[in-house]
Write a protein that holds these residues in place. Structure first.
Motif, short mmCIF file in Angstrom:
data_model
loop_
_atom_site.label_atom_id
_atom_site.label_comp_id
_atom_site.label_asym_id
_atom_site.label_seq_id
_atom_site.Cartn_x
_atom_site.Cartn_y
_atom_site.Cartn_z
N CYS A 31 0.84 -1.21 0.00
CA CYS A 31 0.00 0.00 0.00
C CYS A 31 0.87 1.25 0.00
CB CYS A 31 -0.93 -0.01 1.22
SG CYS A 31 -2.15 -1.33 1.18
N ALA A 32 1.93 1.21 0.80
CA ALA A 32 2.84 2.37 0.86
C ALA A 32 3.51 2.60 -0.50
CB ALA A 32 3.88 2.16 1.94
N MET A 33 3.92 1.51 -1.15
CA MET A 33 4.57 1.66 -2.45
C MET A 33 3.62 2.24 -3.48
SD MET A 33 6.73 -1.93 -2.64
CE MET A 33 7.10 -1.71 -4.38
N LEU A 34 2.31 1.91 -3.38
CA LEU A 34 1.34 2.41 -4.35
C LEU A 34 0.75 3.75 -3.92
CD1 LEU A 34 -0.58 -0.87 -5.27
CD2 LEU A 34 1.24 0.28 -6.55
N GLY A 35 1.03 4.20 -2.70
CA GLY A 35 0.54 5.48 -2.23
C GLY A 35 -0.95 5.51 -2.01
N ARG A 36 -1.52 4.36 -1.62
CA ARG A 36 -2.97 4.28 -1.45
C ARG A 36 -3.29 3.47 -0.19
NH1 ARG A 36 -1.91 4.03 -6.95
NH2 ARG A 36 -3.29 5.28 -8.33
N SER A 37 -4.52 3.60 0.28
CA SER A 37 -4.96 2.82 1.45
C SER A 37 -5.26 1.39 1.01
CB SER A 37 -6.22 3.44 2.07
OG SER A 37 -7.31 3.34 1.16
N GLU A 38 -5.31 0.48 2.00
CA GLU A 38 -5.60 -0.92 1.68
C GLU A 38 -6.97 -1.07 1.05
OE1 GLU A 38 -5.89 -5.33 3.83
OE2 GLU A 38 -5.33 -3.55 4.99
N LEU A 44 -8.73 -2.23 -6.83
CA LEU A 44 -7.96 -2.10 -8.07
C LEU A 44 -7.26 -3.39 -8.43
CD1 LEU A 44 -6.26 1.33 -7.20
CD2 LEU A 44 -8.34 0.98 -8.57
N GLY A 45 -6.63 -3.36 -9.59
CA GLY A 45 -5.82 -4.49 -10.01
C GLY A 45 -4.51 -3.97 -10.58
N PRO A 46 -3.60 -4.90 -10.93
CA PRO A 46 -2.31 -4.46 -11.49
C PRO A 46 -2.47 -3.53 -12.68
CG PRO A 46 -2.22 -6.79 -10.95
CD PRO A 46 -3.64 -6.38 -10.76
N ALA A 47 -3.42 -3.77 -13.55
CA ALA A 47 -3.57 -2.94 -14.75
C ALA A 47 -4.03 -1.53 -14.42
CB ALA A 47 -4.56 -3.59 -15.71
N ASP A 48 -4.66 -1.37 -13.21
CA ASP A 48 -5.16 -0.05 -12.84
C ASP A 48 -4.07 0.87 -12.29
OD1 ASP A 48 -7.80 -0.76 -13.51
OD2 ASP A 48 -8.00 -1.79 -11.58
N VAL A 49 -2.92 0.33 -11.86
CA VAL A 49 -1.87 1.15 -11.24
C VAL A 49 -0.63 1.23 -12.14
CG1 VAL A 49 -2.67 0.73 -8.90
CG2 VAL A 49 -1.02 -0.85 -9.94
N GLN A 50 -0.74 0.72 -13.35
CA GLN A 50 0.37 0.79 -14.29
C GLN A 50 0.01 1.71 -15.46
OE1 GLN A 50 1.37 -3.16 -15.55
NE2 GLN A 50 1.92 -3.87 -13.49
N HIS A 78 4.74 1.76 -11.66
CA HIS A 78 3.44 2.05 -11.06
C HIS A 78 3.23 3.56 -11.04
CE1 HIS A 78 3.83 -2.02 -8.85
NE2 HIS A 78 3.00 -2.16 -9.88
N VAL A 79 1.96 3.95 -11.25
CA VAL A 79 1.62 5.37 -11.25
C VAL A 79 0.94 5.70 -9.92
CG1 VAL A 79 0.39 7.22 -12.42
CG2 VAL A 79 1.26 5.29 -13.75
N LEU A 80 1.52 6.62 -9.15
CA LEU A 80 0.94 7.05 -7.89
C LEU A 80 -0.21 8.01 -8.15
CD1 LEU A 80 4.15 7.58 -5.71
CD2 LEU A 80 2.82 5.49 -6.13
N PRO A 81 -1.04 8.26 -7.15
CA PRO A 81 -2.18 9.17 -7.34
C PRO A 81 -1.77 10.56 -7.84
CG PRO A 81 -2.46 7.93 -5.33
CD PRO A 81 -1.09 7.61 -5.82
N GLY A 83 0.58 11.18 -9.90
CA GLY A 83 1.19 11.05 -11.21
C GLY A 83 2.64 10.64 -11.19
N GLU A 84 3.28 10.58 -10.02
CA GLU A 84 4.68 10.19 -9.93
C GLU A 84 4.84 8.73 -10.31
OE1 GLU A 84 8.39 9.97 -6.71
OE2 GLU A 84 6.45 10.81 -6.13
N ILE A 85 5.95 8.39 -10.93
CA ILE A 85 6.24 7.03 -11.35
C ILE A 85 7.21 6.39 -10.37
CG2 ILE A 85 7.26 5.59 -13.16
CD1 ILE A 85 4.63 6.72 -14.00
N VAL A 86 6.89 5.16 -9.94
CA VAL A 86 7.82 4.39 -9.11
C VAL A 86 8.08 3.07 -9.81
CG1 VAL A 86 7.14 5.47 -6.93
CG2 VAL A 86 5.94 3.41 -7.72
N TRP A 87 9.32 2.59 -9.62
CA TRP A 87 9.73 1.34 -10.24
C TRP A 87 9.79 0.23 -9.19
CZ3 TRP A 87 11.03 0.30 -15.39
CH2 TRP A 87 11.08 1.42 -16.24
N ALA A 88 9.51 -0.99 -9.64
CA ALA A 88 9.58 -2.14 -8.72
C ALA A 88 10.05 -3.38 -9.48
CB ALA A 88 8.22 -2.40 -8.08
N ARG A 89 10.81 -4.21 -8.75
CA ARG A 89 11.22 -5.51 -9.28
C ARG A 89 10.18 -6.52 -8.82
NH1 ARG A 89 14.11 -7.44 -13.45
NH2 ARG A 89 14.52 -9.67 -13.11
N LEU A 90 9.48 -7.14 -9.75
CA LEU A 90 8.32 -7.99 -9.43
C LEU A 90 8.64 -9.45 -9.73
CD1 LEU A 90 4.61 -7.24 -10.18
CD2 LEU A 90 5.56 -9.43 -10.89
#
Length: 687
Positions: A31-38, A44-50, A78-81, A83-90
């Protein structure tokens, strides 16, 4: 095990329903990485935050891999609320399948790689900037193995260092062969010295020819050594810098600072350096001659044809001079139309006169500039070293004095320096100082000589003639000091004093007597001349019609159009204009046509032969007839006998001036002189 994953705070963990594509469970870190509450994430799903473009690109591969292999790994954005972009190794795995084997649920572990990505990007940016800087600054990095002598440089480095293309290491011997022979031994000795002395590094510069273009390149090399257990250098790492553009710019600046921009010849600064070098050789017994040159009639070219033509004439003259000299000689332009030659390795003083003769011959030949033939000449002063001097200043002074002597002897000649020239120069300088003091102390006086009406033999005009009552040398005639006054610029101030004093004196004369004042060509170069004359008339109260301004043809030669404009302005004041020394110039008749002079004064050289030479009588008669037709008064100068006066009467001359009537006299002697000549007492004017 999976429960333990959801409890970690080091990575984001998410469980996804692979049928609906929605998150079903996430941990706090996710949740912290996506900048959103649980609660929001679970909607949402993966396609909604990319980013949409990533979804279109990654999702087909993700589905295929999860279906066939049961796992997928890669980097995602991932796109934060905000608009900032964060990268992750998945890293994702399938944790449940249906009866057909299709994936039902998957669990993914995500490590935030944003900061690492940014650091990598910064490193890449800095590397790109370094490469760009090296390319722009033409800087190469290289490594040398001291034991094998092999030099390693990449393609960019080889290009900068003007080394042959290729990937193989370059032997030190082969590298040295690329250096110009003049620099090669010096570079090899410097490298050997640095190694033998265990120096921490080495700095050197050299020149090489680029194998691709053949162009000369300037290289600066800086390297640091690494040392082995025995304390000897094992490798060196350094940079090579192509400084060609800087060196060429420095050379251009140095050349500009030491050479004349117009002719390309050494200027005064470089000439002084060469002169000091020649003097040092002279002290070792190698004699030389210094020739100072000054073009004759160059100012007339500038005044009549313009400065661009004058500049091209200087360039052409410099080319002729350069062709006449040896490579060991120095030709310099000191300024204006002044040149100097250092003639080296003189075996006989006559070699200098031989060179001077050739220089006079080549510069006396006509020049063709812009379709016009121009004839000038040159005067030359010669000083020898060590005979005349062993010091730069005194040798230059000696050559200048010799040049001054050449000009005084008629120009177009050369003169060697003689000690007597120094004495004459000192006398001239003393005359300059005395003249300035004389003006301040009132040592100048005006004398007046009458100009007679030929028909009535009565005084028509008095000509003002300047005299200098020198406290030691007595009364000096103007030909002894006027040329010096013109050269040093004192003639303008002195001429204004003459004008004002003469106008003031004339106000005390009978009203029918005029005043004639001579003006120098230098005075006509002043923009304030008309105002000065108008001011003198106004301040003294002299009627403009009583003032005659006498000029010679030289006044018109300097700048004909400007001078004619000044004369027209003076005519508008009511002042009369006279041409003096008529017949001694080249274009006297053309000037009579160009300007309506009031009076023409025939030079004394024609008067002295009157009544003895039919030619002189014919010339006087022709001039008198011509001027009568032009409504100009004719004055004959230098009348000394009654026979000459009678001839003037017969030939129709209007006025006469000369010792027959009176020598120049002081102002206080004019009443008696006027009474004697006119046979009537002095009657003061009432202006």
């Amino acid at each position: 095990m999976i429960e333990g994953l959801f409890a970690t705070e080091m990575a984001g963990v998410a469980e996804t329903d692979l049928r609906t594509g929605k998150f079903t469970r996430v941990n706090a870190r996710m949740c912290a990485m996506l900048g959103r509450s649980e609660a929001e994430v679970l909607t949402l799903g993966p396609a909604d935050v990319q980013p949409p473009e990533d979804v279109a690109h990654i999702m087909p591969e993700f589905v295929r891999s999860m279906t066939e292999k049961g796992r997928w790994e890669g980097e995602v954005r991932h796109v934060l609320p905000d608009g900032e972009i964060v990268w992750a190794r998945l890293n994702a795995i399938v944790v449940a399948r249906d009866a057909t084997g299709a994936p039902l649920r998957g669990v993914a572990v995500l490590l935030d790689t944003t900061e690492a990505r940014r650091a990598d990007a910064k490193v890449r940016e800095q590397a790109d900037l370094l490469r760009m800087g090296q390319a722009i600054g033409r800087i190469a990095t290289l490594r040398r193995d001291v034991a094998s002598g092999l030099i390693h440089a990449d393609a960019a480095g080889r290009k900068v260092l003007a080394l042959p293309d290729g990937d193989a290491p370059i032997r030190t011997e082969d590298w040295l062969e690329t250096i110009l022979p003049e620099d090669r031994d010096r570079v090899a000795r410097r490298l050997r010295k640095a190694f033998d002395n265990n120096e921490p590094g080495v700095s050197l510069d050299y020149r090489t020819l680029c194998p691709r273009t053949g162009r000369l390149r300037y290289i600066e090399l800086r390297a640091r050594y690494s040392f082995g257990p025995d304390g000897k250098a094992t490798t060196s790492i350094g940079v090579g810098i192509d400084v060609t553009e800087r060196r060429e710019a420095e050379q251009r600046l140095t050349h500009a600072a030491n050479h004349d921009a117009l002719t390309g010849l050494p200027n005064r600064a470089l000439f002084r350096t060469r002169l000091e070098e020649a003097l040092a050789r002279a002290r070792r017994g190698i004699r030389f001659a210094l020739l100072c040159l000054d073009l004759d009639r160059f100012k007339e070219v500038n005044d009549t044809l313009g400065h661009p033509v004058g500049d091209r004439l200087l360039v052409a003259a410099a080319a002729r001079l350069r062709a006449e000299l040896r490579e060991t000689d120095t030709l310099a332009r000191l300024g204006g139309d002044e040149f100097a030659i250092i003639q080296c390795c003189l075996l006989d003083p006559q070699e200098a006169s031989s060179l001077a003769r050739r220089v006079i011959n080549i510069l006396s030949a006509p020049f063709e500039i812009d379709g016009q033939k121009i004839v000038v000449g040159v005067s030359i002063g010669i000083a020898l070293s060590p005979e005349d001097s062993g010091e730069a200043e005194s040798l230059l002074s000696a050559a200048d004095m010799a040049l001054y002597g050449a000009k005084a002897d008629g120009r177009g000649v050369w003169r060697y320096f003689e000690p007597a020239m120094n004495r004459r120069l000192q006398e001239r300088r003393l005359l300059e100082l005395d003249m300035r003091r004389a003006l301040a102390e009132g040592q100048f006086e005006l004398f007046y000589q009458p100009i007679m009406d030929v028909e009535t033999r009565r005084v028509k005009t008095f000509e003002a003639l300047l005299r200098w009552r020198h406290p030691e040398r007595g009364l000096l005639a103007p030909d002894l000091f006027i040329p010096v006054a013109e050269e040093i610029g004192l003639i303008v101030e002195l001429g204004e004093w003459v004008l004002r004093r003469a106008c003031a004196d004339a106000t005390r004369w009978p009203p029918g007597v005029g005043l004639a004042v001579n003006f120098s060509p230098v005075q006509f170069q002043s923009r304030h001349l008309v105002a000065q004359i108008a001011g003198a008339l106004c301040d003294t109260g002299l009627s403009p019609g009583r003032l005659e301004i006498e000029i010679t043809e030289n006044v018109l030669i300097k700048d004909k159009e400007a001078t004619l404009a000044i004369l027209q302005s003076l005519k508008a004041l009511g002042v009369r204009i006279a041409m003096d020394d008529f017949g001694t110039g080249y274009s006297s008749l053309s000037y009579l046509q160009a300007f309506p002079f009031d009076k023409v004064k025939i030079d004394r050289s024609f008067t002295c032969e009157l009544d003895q030479s039919r030619k002189s009588n014919a010339i006087i008669k022709a001039v008198a007839s011509m001027c009568d037709g032009l409504d100009m008064t004719v004055v004959a100068e230098g009348v000394e006998t009654e026979g000459q006066f009678e001839a003037l009467q017969r030939e129709g001359c209007s006025e006469a001036q000369g010792f027959l009537f009176s020598r120049p006299v002081a102002a206080d002697a004019l009443p008696a002189l006027l009474c004697a000549l006119n046979g009537a007492p002095w009657t003061q004017a009432a202006e």
